[in-house]
Design a protein around this motif. Sequence first.
Motif, mmCIF file in Angstrom:
data_model
loop_
_atom_site.group_PDB
_atom_site.id
_atom_site.type_symbol
_atom_site.label_atom_id
_atom_site.label_comp_id
_atom_site.label_asym_id
_atom_site.label_seq_id
_atom_site.Cartn_x
_atom_site.Cartn_y
_atom_site.Cartn_z
ATOM 1 N N SER A 2 0.829 -1.201 0.000
ATOM 2 C CA SER A 2 0.000 0.000 0.000
ATOM 3 C C SER A 2 0.863 1.250 0.000
ATOM 4 C CB SER A 2 -0.905 0.013 1.235
ATOM 5 O OG SER A 2 -0.144 0.247 2.408
ATOM 6 N N ARG A 3 0.257 2.362 -0.426
ATOM 7 C CA ARG A 3 0.969 3.636 -0.412
ATOM 8 C C ARG A 3 1.375 4.015 1.013
ATOM 9 N NH1 ARG A 3 2.885 3.789 -5.353
ATOM 10 N NH2 ARG A 3 1.486 4.604 -6.945
ATOM 11 N N PRO A 38 0.783 9.974 -12.370
ATOM 12 C CA PRO A 38 -0.423 10.798 -12.459
ATOM 13 C C PRO A 38 -0.812 11.428 -11.123
ATOM 14 C CG PRO A 38 -1.012 8.482 -12.384
ATOM 15 C CD PRO A 38 0.488 8.531 -12.486
ATOM 16 N N LEU A 39 -1.720 12.389 -11.224
ATOM 17 C CA LEU A 39 -2.214 13.066 -10.025
ATOM 18 C C LEU A 39 -2.841 12.079 -9.051
ATOM 19 C CD1 LEU A 39 -2.814 15.753 -8.540
ATOM 20 C CD2 LEU A 39 -4.976 15.827 -9.790
ATOM 21 N N SER A 40 -3.445 11.026 -9.559
ATOM 22 C CA SER A 40 -4.086 10.048 -8.669
ATOM 23 C C SER A 40 -3.089 9.442 -7.693
ATOM 24 C CB SER A 40 -4.754 8.943 -9.498
ATOM 25 O OG SER A 40 -3.817 8.301 -10.348
ATOM 26 N N ASP A 41 -1.856 9.197 -8.145
ATOM 27 C CA ASP A 41 -0.836 8.672 -7.240
ATOM 28 C C ASP A 41 -0.448 9.710 -6.188
ATOM 29 O OD1 ASP A 41 -0.717 6.205 -8.455
ATOM 30 O OD2 ASP A 41 0.963 6.701 -9.752
ATOM 31 N N ILE A 42 -0.345 10.958 -6.604
ATOM 32 C CA ILE A 42 -0.036 12.032 -5.661
ATOM 33 C C ILE A 42 -1.119 12.125 -4.591
ATOM 34 C CG2 ILE A 42 0.181 14.550 -5.443
ATOM 35 C CD1 ILE A 42 1.506 14.548 -8.207
ATOM 36 N N LEU A 43 -2.362 12.020 -5.018
ATOM 37 C CA LEU A 43 -3.474 12.118 -4.070
ATOM 38 C C LEU A 43 -3.467 10.967 -3.074
ATOM 39 C CD1 LEU A 43 -6.383 13.312 -6.411
ATOM 40 C CD2 LEU A 43 -4.906 14.671 -4.916
ATOM 41 N N GLY A 226 11.873 9.211 -5.348
ATOM 42 C CA GLY A 226 10.887 8.917 -6.378
ATOM 43 C C GLY A 226 10.572 7.444 -6.488
ATOM 44 N N SER A 227 11.495 6.672 -7.068
ATOM 45 C CA SER A 227 11.206 5.272 -7.385
ATOM 46 C C SER A 227 10.907 4.429 -6.148
ATOM 47 C CB SER A 227 12.370 4.666 -8.176
ATOM 48 O OG SER A 227 13.581 4.746 -7.452
ATOM 49 N N ALA A 228 11.544 4.720 -5.020
ATOM 50 C CA ALA A 228 11.293 3.945 -3.806
ATOM 51 C C ALA A 228 9.884 4.168 -3.270
ATOM 52 C CB ALA A 228 12.329 4.273 -2.725
ATOM 53 N N LEU A 229 9.244 5.237 -3.699
ATOM 54 C CA LEU A 229 7.853 5.505 -3.311
ATOM 55 C C LEU A 229 6.872 5.106 -4.402
ATOM 56 C CD1 LEU A 229 8.030 9.042 -1.638
ATOM 57 C CD2 LEU A 229 7.324 6.932 -0.512
ATOM 58 N N PHE A 230 7.108 5.595 -5.598
ATOM 59 C CA PHE A 230 6.151 5.436 -6.681
ATOM 60 C C PHE A 230 6.355 4.170 -7.504
ATOM 61 C CE2 PHE A 230 6.068 9.941 -5.748
ATOM 62 C CZ PHE A 230 4.736 10.272 -5.879
ATOM 63 N N GLY A 231 7.556 3.610 -7.461
ATOM 64 C CA GLY A 231 7.876 2.465 -8.282
ATOM 65 C C GLY A 231 8.691 2.878 -9.492
ATOM 66 N N ALA A 232 9.038 1.896 -10.318
ATOM 67 C CA ALA A 232 9.858 2.174 -11.511
ATOM 68 C C ALA A 232 9.076 3.040 -12.487
ATOM 69 C CB ALA A 232 10.263 0.867 -12.171
ATOM 70 N N ARG A 233 9.803 3.943 -13.143
ATOM 71 C CA ARG A 233 9.172 4.846 -14.107
ATOM 72 C C ARG A 233 9.177 4.255 -15.503
ATOM 73 N NH1 ARG A 233 11.774 8.514 -10.634
ATOM 74 N NH2 ARG A 233 10.254 9.894 -9.636
ATOM 75 N N ASP A 234 8.100 4.530 -16.230
ATOM 76 C CA ASP A 234 8.013 4.139 -17.633
ATOM 77 C C ASP A 234 8.125 5.395 -18.483
ATOM 78 O OD1 ASP A 234 7.500 3.182 -20.134
ATOM 79 O OD2 ASP A 234 5.506 2.370 -19.680
ATOM 80 N N TYR A 235 9.316 5.648 -19.040
ATOM 81 C CA TYR A 235 9.537 6.861 -19.811
ATOM 82 C C TYR A 235 9.043 6.734 -21.255
ATOM 83 C CZ TYR A 235 12.408 8.649 -15.997
ATOM 84 O OH TYR A 235 12.853 9.107 -14.775
ATOM 85 N N SER A 236 8.486 5.586 -21.610
ATOM 86 C CA SER A 236 8.017 5.382 -22.987
ATOM 87 C C SER A 236 6.627 5.976 -23.210
ATOM 88 C CB SER A 236 7.997 3.895 -23.328
ATOM 89 O OG SER A 236 7.030 3.215 -22.532
ATOM 90 N N LYS A 237 5.954 6.343 -22.135
ATOM 91 C CA LYS A 237 4.584 6.842 -22.269
ATOM 92 C C LYS A 237 4.575 8.235 -22.882
ATOM 93 C CE LYS A 237 2.688 4.205 -18.385
ATOM 94 N NZ LYS A 237 2.044 4.258 -17.073
#
Length: 237
Positions: A2-3, A38-43, A226-237
């Motif tokens: 969980s977050r 996305p904003l949803s993750d921030i929220l 960043g990554s330790a909280l949100f997870g790995a980033r997908d820069y291809s999007k």
Amino acid sequence: MSRATQLAEIQNRITAACHKAGRPGSAVKLLAVSKTFPLSDILEFYSCGQTAFGENYLQEALDKITQLADHPNAQTMNANLEWHFIGPIQSNKTKPIAENFSWVHSVDRLKIAQRLSDQRPENLPPLNVLVQINTSGEDSKSGLSPALAIDLCHQIHGMKNMALRGLMTIPSNTDNTDQLKSEFLECKSVFDSLNSNGLSLDTLSMGMSADLELAIECGSSCVRVGSALFGARDYSK
């Protein structure tokens, strides 16, 4: 996971590192680096008590800020949220940065600082500013040499609508602990020198997901995770 659990794990790492360094746990602030998410993750993290978020890409950040305006609790959230701009700054982007962010970590030119000052709306509090030092010496990284950073700090000090708070650095991308420590301590040395010469700085932005413990040992007061909280980033999007 969980977050709330992810956030607690990072906060526990920060607390443990502070304890090991003989510093109070409250000495280090967590900046959640939300770029590409996305904003949803921030929220989700906001609902767990995290209020400071860092963004590297201006248009992406402005899109999130605009989306937030439509949230039912937008007024309360805008009063509590801190948006930190931590990416390289182009001179044609200073106005929206000055208008929408509470903090800027990446000032490394007098022209940029002056534009941010001139374009900060009078109805907002002073913009909190960090000068970026390039401790690694890599041409690919933004930031100033220590000597030039000292000069810029003194030039920014007292600028209208600006609050000079401290320094930021991004160290070499290496697993060499001795090298990382040397670079962190170089930034801390400049920070201490500025405080000994008339500036009252309180923020040293150093350390990310992989090296936050070492950064805290070397005096960091703000870690950018960043990554330790949100997870790995997908820069291809």
